[in-house]
Enzyme design. Sequence first.
Site, PDB file in Angstrom:
ATOM      1  N   VAL A 225       0.845  -1.189   0.000  1.00  0.00           N
ATOM      2  CA  VAL A 225       0.000   0.000   0.000  1.00  0.00           C
ATOM      3  C   VAL A 225       0.883   1.242   0.000  1.00  0.00           C
ATOM      4  O   VAL A 225       2.051   1.190   0.390  1.00  0.00           O
ATOM      5  CB  VAL A 225      -0.947  -0.011   1.234  1.00  0.00           C
ATOM      6  CG1 VAL A 225      -0.166   0.020   2.537  1.00  0.00           C
ATOM      7  CG2 VAL A 225      -1.961   1.120   1.171  1.00  0.00           C
ATOM      8  N   CYS A 226       0.314   2.349  -0.473  1.00  0.00           N
ATOM      9  CA  CYS A 226       0.962   3.660  -0.437  1.00  0.00           C
ATOM     10  C   CYS A 226       2.173   3.704  -1.379  1.00  0.00           C
ATOM     11  O   CYS A 226       2.050   3.423  -2.560  1.00  0.00           O
ATOM     12  CB  CYS A 226       1.333   4.009   1.011  1.00  0.00           C
ATOM     13  SG  CYS A 226       1.821   5.733   1.277  1.00  0.00           S
ATOM     14  N   ALA A 227       3.351   4.053  -0.872  1.00  0.00           N
ATOM     15  CA  ALA A 227       4.540   4.142  -1.722  1.00  0.00           C
ATOM     16  C   ALA A 227       5.136   2.774  -2.035  1.00  0.00           C
ATOM     17  O   ALA A 227       5.858   2.615  -3.031  1.00  0.00           O
ATOM     18  CB  ALA A 227       5.596   5.017  -1.038  1.00  0.00           C
TER      19      ALA A 227
ATOM     20  N   TYR B 176       0.227   5.327  -3.900  1.00  0.00           N
ATOM     21  CA  TYR B 176       0.001   6.700  -3.460  1.00  0.00           C
ATOM     22  C   TYR B 176       0.087   7.639  -4.665  1.00  0.00           C
ATOM     23  O   TYR B 176       0.930   7.457  -5.537  1.00  0.00           O
ATOM     24  CB  TYR B 176       1.048   7.084  -2.414  1.00  0.00           C
ATOM     25  CG  TYR B 176       0.697   8.312  -1.627  1.00  0.00           C
ATOM     26  CD1 TYR B 176      -0.276   8.265  -0.640  1.00  0.00           C
ATOM     27  CD2 TYR B 176       1.331   9.521  -1.882  1.00  0.00           C
ATOM     28  CE1 TYR B 176      -0.605   9.400   0.093  1.00  0.00           C
ATOM     29  CE2 TYR B 176       1.013  10.664  -1.158  1.00  0.00           C
ATOM     30  CZ  TYR B 176       0.042  10.589  -0.169  1.00  0.00           C
ATOM     31  OH  TYR B 176      -0.292  11.722   0.547  1.00  0.00           O
TER      32      TYR B 176
END
Length: 255
Positions: A146-148, A168
């Site tokens: 998840v995210c970066a 992200y």
Amino acid sequence: MALLHLHHLTHHSLLSTSKLHHHFRFSPLKSPRFSCSASASSTMAKQVLVPIANGTEPMEAVITIDVIRRSGADVTVASVEKELRVDACHGVKIVADALVADCKNTVFDLIALPGGMPGASNFKDCGALESLVKKQAADGRLYAAVCASPAVALGSWGLLKGLKATCYPSFMEQLQSCATAVESRVQQDGKVVTSRGPGTTMEFAVTLVEQLYGKEKADEVSGPLVMRPNHGDEYTITELNPLEWKCNNVPQVRF
């Protein structure tokens, strides 16, 4: 400053308990009956690894760990650093169950990477974690980020090639170089699941529960969380990679 103690009684954490005495006290497991019951439960539970690092986004780590544990899975929180305690973002300290290096011989049903910076970069630079996740992918088992982390870790390791993935917003350009980038809150393609950030982590974690145990268990876990049932247009998927359309025949129109 907040200290989040995510210590869990796994076979990894029992080996590491002595290292944590300067943080917390633990009561010894005196009852053989309890030990036998815990062992039987652990055998039936799905095995999940959630790595953490200095610079990890604490919301993404804790939500993922908490939601998956609610499903009954045995979640091992493992530090990629030299110590169990990591300095996550926003002044939050997290204490892991084990070091990633100590998990190399364990077979996991799922490895899920939270994001955050420089946490995702620290994941990318951890050779032990890279080997674990690459073997996970090669063996056809579930992995997620998840995210970066989809762009910075999974993408850099070549584990998103030819797959649809999201991350992200500020890392989408980087993701386009190593995956088919899509603007989706949660994206699944084969055995990989990716998501965008702290605000999508609850959905991300519930999706992972569904992959581990099925929709009925996912509904059972998500119900008490009072999650939004429908995000409407926010679920619209936009593909960012350019597509070249070719037509071999002259188009014909019938009236």
